[in-house]
Write a protein that holds these residues in place. Structure first.
Motif, PDB file in Angstrom:
ATOM      1  N   SER A   9     -21.226  15.540   1.231  1.00 47.51           N
ATOM      2  CA  SER A   9     -21.939  16.776   0.265  1.00 47.51           C
ATOM      3  C   SER A   9     -20.935  16.952  -0.985  1.00 47.51           C
ATOM      4  O   SER A   9     -19.704  16.453  -1.212  1.00 47.51           O
ATOM      5  CB  SER A   9     -21.830  18.010   1.093  1.00 47.51           C
ATOM      6  OG  SER A   9     -22.588  17.833   2.320  1.00 47.51           O
ATOM      7  N   ILE A  10     -21.328  17.598  -1.928  1.00 48.09           N
ATOM      8  CA  ILE A  10     -20.775  17.794  -3.032  1.00 48.09           C
ATOM      9  C   ILE A  10     -20.883  19.243  -3.278  1.00 48.09           C
ATOM     10  O   ILE A  10     -21.890  20.203  -3.108  1.00 48.09           O
ATOM     11  CB  ILE A  10     -21.384  17.424  -4.495  1.00 48.09           C
ATOM     12  CG1 ILE A  10     -21.222  15.611  -4.302  1.00 48.09           C
ATOM     13  CG2 ILE A  10     -20.546  18.015  -5.725  1.00 48.09           C
ATOM     14  CD1 ILE A  10     -19.717  15.066  -4.452  1.00 48.09           C
ATOM     15  N   TRP A  11     -19.579  20.173  -3.408  1.00 46.72           N
ATOM     16  CA  TRP A  11     -19.530  21.563  -3.147  1.00 46.72           C
ATOM     17  C   TRP A  11     -19.653  21.809  -4.871  1.00 46.72           C
ATOM     18  O   TRP A  11     -19.089  21.302  -5.596  1.00 46.72           O
ATOM     19  CB  TRP A  11     -18.253  22.251  -2.920  1.00 46.72           C
ATOM     20  CG  TRP A  11     -18.319  22.301  -1.400  1.00 46.72           C
ATOM     21  CD1 TRP A  11     -17.709  21.135  -0.382  1.00 46.72           C
ATOM     22  CD2 TRP A  11     -19.078  23.204  -0.369  1.00 46.72           C
ATOM     23  NE1 TRP A  11     -18.247  21.536   0.589  1.00 46.72           N
ATOM     24  CE2 TRP A  11     -18.914  22.782   0.808  1.00 46.72           C
ATOM     25  CE3 TRP A  11     -19.964  24.318  -0.613  1.00 46.72           C
ATOM     26  CZ2 TRP A  11     -19.379  23.301   1.826  1.00 46.72           C
ATOM     27  CZ3 TRP A  11     -20.395  24.897   0.346  1.00 46.72           C
ATOM     28  CH2 TRP A  11     -20.122  24.470   1.760  1.00 46.72           C
TER      29      TRP A  11
ATOM     30  N   SER B 186     -22.932  26.329  -4.545  1.00 53.28           N
ATOM     31  CA  SER B 186     -23.990  25.329  -3.890  1.00 53.28           C
ATOM     32  C   SER B 186     -23.476  24.338  -3.136  1.00 53.28           C
ATOM     33  O   SER B 186     -22.485  23.523  -3.601  1.00 53.28           O
ATOM     34  CB  SER B 186     -24.982  25.017  -4.901  1.00 53.28           C
ATOM     35  OG  SER B 186     -25.647  25.993  -5.557  1.00 53.28           O
ATOM     36  N   ARG B 187     -24.043  23.600  -2.327  1.00 56.51           N
ATOM     37  CA  ARG B 187     -23.865  22.548  -1.449  1.00 56.51           C
ATOM     38  C   ARG B 187     -24.716  21.611  -1.712  1.00 56.51           C
ATOM     39  O   ARG B 187     -26.059  21.958  -1.156  1.00 56.51           O
ATOM     40  CB  ARG B 187     -23.334  22.580  -0.009  1.00 56.51           C
ATOM     41  CG  ARG B 187     -22.960  21.560   0.760  1.00 56.51           C
ATOM     42  CD  ARG B 187     -22.353  21.857   2.039  1.00 56.51           C
ATOM     43  NE  ARG B 187     -23.149  22.283   3.005  1.00 56.51           N
ATOM     44  CZ  ARG B 187     -24.285  21.337   3.873  1.00 56.51           C
ATOM     45  NH1 ARG B 187     -24.023  20.200   3.522  1.00 56.51           N
ATOM     46  NH2 ARG B 187     -25.045  21.990   4.605  1.00 56.51           N
TER      47      ARG B 187
ATOM     48  N   GLY C  60     -30.471  14.406  -1.142  1.00 53.74           N
ATOM     49  CA  GLY C  60     -30.837  14.374  -2.410  1.00 53.74           C
ATOM     50  C   GLY C  60     -31.230  15.689  -2.981  1.00 53.74           C
ATOM     51  O   GLY C  60     -32.044  15.610  -3.992  1.00 53.74           O
ATOM     52  N   LYS C  61     -30.740  16.748  -2.529  1.00 51.69           N
ATOM     53  CA  LYS C  61     -31.013  17.977  -2.855  1.00 51.69           C
ATOM     54  C   LYS C  61     -29.827  19.135  -2.180  1.00 51.69           C
ATOM     55  O   LYS C  61     -29.092  18.894  -1.568  1.00 51.69           O
ATOM     56  CB  LYS C  61     -32.262  18.555  -2.047  1.00 51.69           C
ATOM     57  CG  LYS C  61     -32.282  18.633  -0.458  1.00 51.69           C
ATOM     58  CD  LYS C  61     -33.651  18.718   0.094  1.00 51.69           C
ATOM     59  CE  LYS C  61     -33.680  18.769   1.500  1.00 51.69           C
ATOM     60  NZ  LYS C  61     -35.037  18.926   2.283  1.00 51.69           N
ATOM     61  N   VAL C  62     -30.078  20.415  -3.078  1.00 51.33           N
ATOM     62  CA  VAL C  62     -29.073  21.517  -2.527  1.00 51.33           C
ATOM     63  C   VAL C  62     -29.630  22.101  -1.210  1.00 51.33           C
ATOM     64  O   VAL C  62     -30.737  22.453  -1.004  1.00 51.33           O
ATOM     65  CB  VAL C  62     -29.163  22.481  -3.560  1.00 51.33           C
ATOM     66  CG1 VAL C  62     -28.500  23.705  -3.389  1.00 51.33           C
ATOM     67  CG2 VAL C  62     -28.778  22.145  -4.989  1.00 51.33           C
ATOM     68  N   VAL C  63     -28.756  22.088  -0.435  1.00 55.41           N
ATOM     69  CA  VAL C  63     -28.987  22.614   0.999  1.00 55.41           C
ATOM     70  C   VAL C  63     -28.684  23.822   1.278  1.00 55.41           C
ATOM     71  O   VAL C  63     -28.816  24.476   2.306  1.00 55.41           O
ATOM     72  CB  VAL C  63     -28.608  21.527   1.919  1.00 55.41           C
ATOM     73  CG1 VAL C  63     -29.456  20.031   1.869  1.00 55.41           C
ATOM     74  CG2 VAL C  63     -27.406  21.370   2.068  1.00 55.41           C
ATOM     75  N   GLN C  64     -27.720  24.396   0.410  1.00 57.21           N
ATOM     76  CA  GLN C  64     -26.898  25.669   0.598  1.00 57.21           C
ATOM     77  C   GLN C  64     -26.526  26.546  -0.367  1.00 57.21           C
ATOM     78  O   GLN C  64     -25.847  25.685  -1.244  1.00 57.21           O
ATOM     79  CB  GLN C  64     -25.958  25.443   1.759  1.00 57.21           C
ATOM     80  CG  GLN C  64     -25.245  26.673   2.309  1.00 57.21           C
ATOM     81  CD  GLN C  64     -24.334  26.428   3.622  1.00 57.21           C
ATOM     82  OE1 GLN C  64     -23.779  25.175   3.486  1.00 57.21           O
ATOM     83  NE2 GLN C  64     -24.063  27.318   4.598  1.00 57.21           N
TER      84      GLN C  64
END
Length: 968
Positions: free
Chosen positions: A335-337, A345-346, A352-356
């Motif tokens: 992940s990338i924060w 966002s995470r 390949g998408k924002v999940v949080q």
């Protein structure tokens, strides 16, 4: 849905992963950018690399930077400027057709008009024998042979309609003819109507080994043998205008009212339409160029889709906010924060998408994560949060002991201490105890923007310098000597060489931890501007730096070479919007702003989303070598026709200008050029991004101009060559040279004879004149003696005047005090003496309070009298060896040798009191004069500038604290 991969055998082999359509970088051109008309009817690329467009107002040739427009003139030989179609034959010849049956061709810049046919030319195709098929609007099909005769087909000879929209040759040599009433196949000199296709308009045909695709007004059909059906049910009843396979086997589908679609095995059917992506919805032409960019011609302009180094993640992809302040790679590598101005966002890399999205409506300034996954989150206004086990809790804020809620940097040290850098100083949380550190504890400044641990040291970047915490104290790293650098926005430690890199507001700083040596690369050494936010070294040993004006990349080895004096200028690449970034403005003042994911990609915080770049893919953008074309040549302002690679210049030509272009469309603004004129230049000449070169006053002779181009980090192209012959004037020929040499010899012989004769004759005359001249010389000697006496008197008078002028130049005319020039000389001498003898030297700045109001309320004459009166007080108050001077305007300065700060404060207080007590009624009734005084001592200053700055800041503080006071 029919699976498309069955058609990929007819396309080129896939060389890289298919990207989704929304990842392509989009550019568009209209008449405002140089197009002759916004309706782009056809697109072609000739072998040398030019992109050709046909429009209703002429032909446009595009070189990546500008459009060259051709119309109805003697060059093209066309009967009308309205152009409809273009076609490149097997020999690289471009054939163009348009209104009134006009036909012309061009190859290697040479135009050749062709015999016109009847009606508007909609499409063309060529045979190996040189004949050309010409499809018209309303006048049927023509075949024009090279020997001048032609054949003609209409409804009467078997065509279903005289209006033909498409001509396509398949691999078997069959010619497919799309008409307004179905399809005809031309094979073995015969026309055969394909009755499997309804008698409706067919706008394009795309043969494949698994069938033939037909673009019709009611959708996309595929015919295999005698069976025809809708190829894509989603496009049923949508008018399809153009079809094209790209090099990866994806099918591009242009429509008349719905923009363009792309179908790929990876992403299925994707759609681009007007309003967001296309200039207009009506697609008239499609082209994939030699570098695999996709060109789309519409009725509202030209659009290009191309792969770029950067992709950007924004709110459209689910990000909490577009203004990204900080990024951090998660310890799990998945992940990338991403901290934004509207929450955290995470991003799941695999998905390949924002999940949080967390902490909505909070501006996130800093991130740090410890090995167990606990995430610390610094905010702009709410302090520090902690995210653990799926829950977010407030850890610290001002009410709980945090020195400030504005947390710009967080560091989890190896000893377990949590360092939090804020706008008001440092807070350290260790073993449940809080400790606050500010400038009172040794910090150079309280505004903390960066933290880094190197061994046992904690490096702190502030708004006023860098400090190192080791043990239990700070050691400041001076950086102001580097062009007055102040901010240190980010650190990166290169442990292999024990080098610490820092991004500052004056460039890139390097600290050698082994030797303690510090250096900086700034604008004088090749950086394009001053301020940089973050420095990061990737897996390829390239340095990346973020800034307000783009992202820089350069080799770490080159940076070291510059700092070690082995390289004068730093070679670099600057990336911006044209490279896929939505905004080139990267963000700083927070930490970290660059992160690396496990695949080696770099993520960078910008003002419009988070930008991502994979350094390992950059070679894709340098593997294309531009072909260089010489486009024009002018001699003394007159354009010349280049029929081949030779030009002959008349003897009188003074100025030659050559324009050229590197035909690459990946990064046209980044193409680098170099030139060499053999016979004139010893080495290659760096032309940077210039598209022309100029020569003046070339000597007669033979020259060869060579021009090369390269994409960033790519190979140099094969040179474009122009052979130049400069003819001589008749007097510059060999015969004229030989005649001139013979004439010179005869002239020298004549001169020698004449000189010898003249000397003999003159000798007698000279002897006769000696006595006369001797007598005359004596008279002159006497006269010169008298002149020398007068000259000595004049020099003595001038010396006295010079002394008076020198004194006047060193004195203020109004107050009689020394002026600033005199003070500067004395100050330099006294400061050196004070440092040498280790004696204190005090400096005081005085400023008349509200002097402007004296001028405004009592007149400028009163102001001048007030300045004179103050000057008298200073003369009376100063000791014999003190120096009082007028600094400028209403500001004065006192220099007190052998005077401590406390003594100087006492002297200044007495002077302030004496001035405030002066009776100024003689100048103006009710006039009162007070002064503000700032005092500093050389004991606290390294050099003269620092002593001046300290005294000036003390004076400023005296004004801020109410005036009529003395401040230290």
């Amino acid at each position: 849905m029919v699976i498309l991969h069955c058609f990929t055998a007819s396309a080129h082999q896939v060389k890289q992963a298919v990207e989704p359509v929304n990842r392509y970088f989009q550019e568009s051109w209209t008449t405002r950018d140089g197009l002759p008309h916004n309706t782009v009817n056809s697109l072609s690329q000739t072998p040398e690399g030019y992109i050709w467009l046909t429009t209703w107002e002429g032909i446009a040739r595009f070189n990546g930077n500008e459009f060259k427009v051709y119309g109805r003139d003697d060059t093209t030989g066309l009967p009308d400027a309205g152009m409809r179609s273009s076609y490149v034959d097997a020999n690289g010849r471009l054939i163009i057709g348009g209104s009134r049956g006009g036909l012309t061709s061009v190859k290697d810049h040479h135009w050749q008009p062709l015999r016109p046919v009847g009606g508007l030319v909609n499409a063309m195709a060529a045979e190996a024998d040189g004949s050309i098929w010409v499809a018209t609007e309303g006048d049927g099909l023509f075949r024009e042979y090279a020997d001048g005769h032609s054949e003609h087909w209409t409804v009467e000879t078997g065509l279903p309609s005289n209006s033909i929209y498409a001509l396509v040759k398949d691999p078997d040599g069959q010619l497919w003819v799309g008409t307004s009433k179905g399809v005809v196949v031309f094979e073995q000199q015969q026309l055969r109507v394909n009755k499997d296709i309804p008698a409706a308009p067919v706008f394009d045909v795309l043969p494949t080994k698994q069938g033939v695709l037909f673009a019709t007004e009611f959708g996309l059909l595929r015919c295999v043998e005698a069976q025809c059906q809708q190829f894509m049910p989603e496009l049923t009843n949508i008018a399809v205008s153009k079809l094209m396979f790209d090099h990866q086997g994806s099918l591009w589908i242009g429509t008349i009212e719905r923009g363009v679609y792309r179908y790929s095995k990876s992403y299925g059917l994707e759609h681009l339409e007007t309003g967001r992506d296309l200039p207009r919805n009506r697609v008239l032409s499609l082209l994939e160029d030699q570098e695999h960019s996709i060109w789309i011609g519409t009725n509202g302009g030209l659009l290009r889709l191309r792969d770029v180094p950067f992709s950007t993640l924004t709110e459209e992809q689910g990000l909490a906010g577009n203004y990204v302040r900080t990024v951090l790679a998660d310890k799990d590598g998945k992940s990338i924060w991403i901290g934004t101005s509207n929450g955290l966002s995470r991003y799941d890399i695999a998905a390949g998408k924002v999940v949080q999205n967390l902490i909505p409506k909070q501006s996130i300034l800093s991130l740090e994560q410890q090995s167990d996954g606990t995430l610390y989150i610094g905010t702009y206004t709410a302090g520090v949060f902690v995210y653990k086990n799926g829950e977010v809790e407030l850890l610290l804020d001002r009410e709980r002991g945090l020195i400030s809620n504005e947390v710009r940097a967080i560091l989890r040290a190896d000893d377990g201490a949590l360092w939090m850098g804020t706008s008001q100083g440092l807070t350290i949380l260790q073993n449940g105890q809080l400790r606050s550190i500010t400038t009172d504890s040794g910090l150079p400044g309280n505004f903390i923007v960066a933290l880094a641990q190197v061994g046992k040291q904690i490096w702190v970047g502030t708004g006023t310098g860098i400090s190192i915490w080791e043990g239990d104290h700070f050691e400041n790293v001076p950086i102001q000597q580097f062009d007055n650098a102040e901010y240190a926005f980010g650190f990166f430690y290169q442990d292999k060489q024990q080098l610490l890199w820092a991004a500052t507001d004056r460039g890139l700083m390097r600290r050698n931890l082994a030797t303690g040596e510090t250096g900086i690369i700034g604008r004088s050494k090749g950086l394009p501007f001053d301020k940089y936010f973050q420095v990061f070294i990737d897996d390829h040993d390239d340095i990346w730096m973020s800034s307000n004006r783009g992202i820089l990349r350069f080799s770490e080895a080159d940076a070291n070479a510059v700092l070690e004096g082995k390289l004068a200028k730093l070679p670099l690449v600057l990336y911006g919007e044209s490279d896929g970034m939505v905004s080139a403005q990267a963000n700083g003042g927070s930490s970290p702003t660059i992160a690396k994911s496990t695949d080696g990609s770099l993520w960078m915080a910008t003002a419009r989303g988070v930008a991502r770049v994979d350094p390992s893919r950059l070679y894709l953008f340098s593997q294309y070598t531009p072909n260089v074309e010489i486009e024009s040549l002018t001699l003394d302002g007159q354009r010349q026709q280049l029929l081949d690679d030779k030009i002959t210049m008349a003897p009188g030509v003074q100025r030659m200008v050559v324009r050229y272009a590197g035909l690459s469309y990946i990064m046209p603004s980044r193409i680098h050029y170099r030139t060499r004129l053999q016979g004139f230049d010893q080495q290659w000449r760096d032309n940077a991004n210039q598209h022309q070169i100029e020569f003046t006053n070339l000597a007669p002779g033979e020259y060869q101009l060579q021009i090369q181009a390269q994409n960033p980090s790519g190979d140099w192209s094969k040179p474009a060559i122009l052979n130049i012959t400069k003819l001589p004037f008749w007097w510059q020929t060999s015969l004229a040279l030989y005649l001139a040499i013979l004439g010179l010899i005869l002239w020298v012989v004549l001169i020698v004879w004449w000189r010898t004769y003249s000397l003999r004759r003159s000798r007698a005359n000279l002897l006769q004149q000696v006595e006369l001249k001797t007598e005359e010389l004596q008279r002159h000697t006497d006269h010169l003696a008298q002149l020398n006496s007068e000259k000595s008197a004049l020099l003595e008078q001038l010396s006295r005047q010079a002394i008076a002028l020198e004194k006047q130049a060193m004195q203020d005319e109004l107050t009689g005090l020394p002026n600033r020039r005199a003070f500067d000389e004395t100050f330099e001498r006294e400061f050196s003496r004070a440092k040498r003898s280790q004696q204190p030297l005090a400096l005081a700045f005085l400023d008349i309070d509200h002097f402007k109001s004296i001028n405004d309320n009592f007149s400028h004459e009163a102001g001048d009298l007030a300045l004179e009166l103050l000057g008298q007080q200073l003369k009376q108050h100063c000791r014999e060896f003190d120096v009082c001077a007028r600094w400028g305007g209403e500001e004065f300065v006192m220099l007190l040798p052998s005077t401590t700060l406390e003594q100087a404060l006492a002297v200044s207080e007495r002077l302030r009191y004496r001035i405030a007590s002066m009776d100024c009624n003689d100048i103006a009734p009710q006039l009162e004069i007070t002064v503000s005084i700032g005092v500093a001592c050389s004991d606290d200053a390294v050099d003269m500038d620092e002593l001046l700055n300290k005294a000036d800041r003390a004076l400023y503080r005296a004004k801020q604290n109410g005036r009529n006071r003395v401040e230290r």
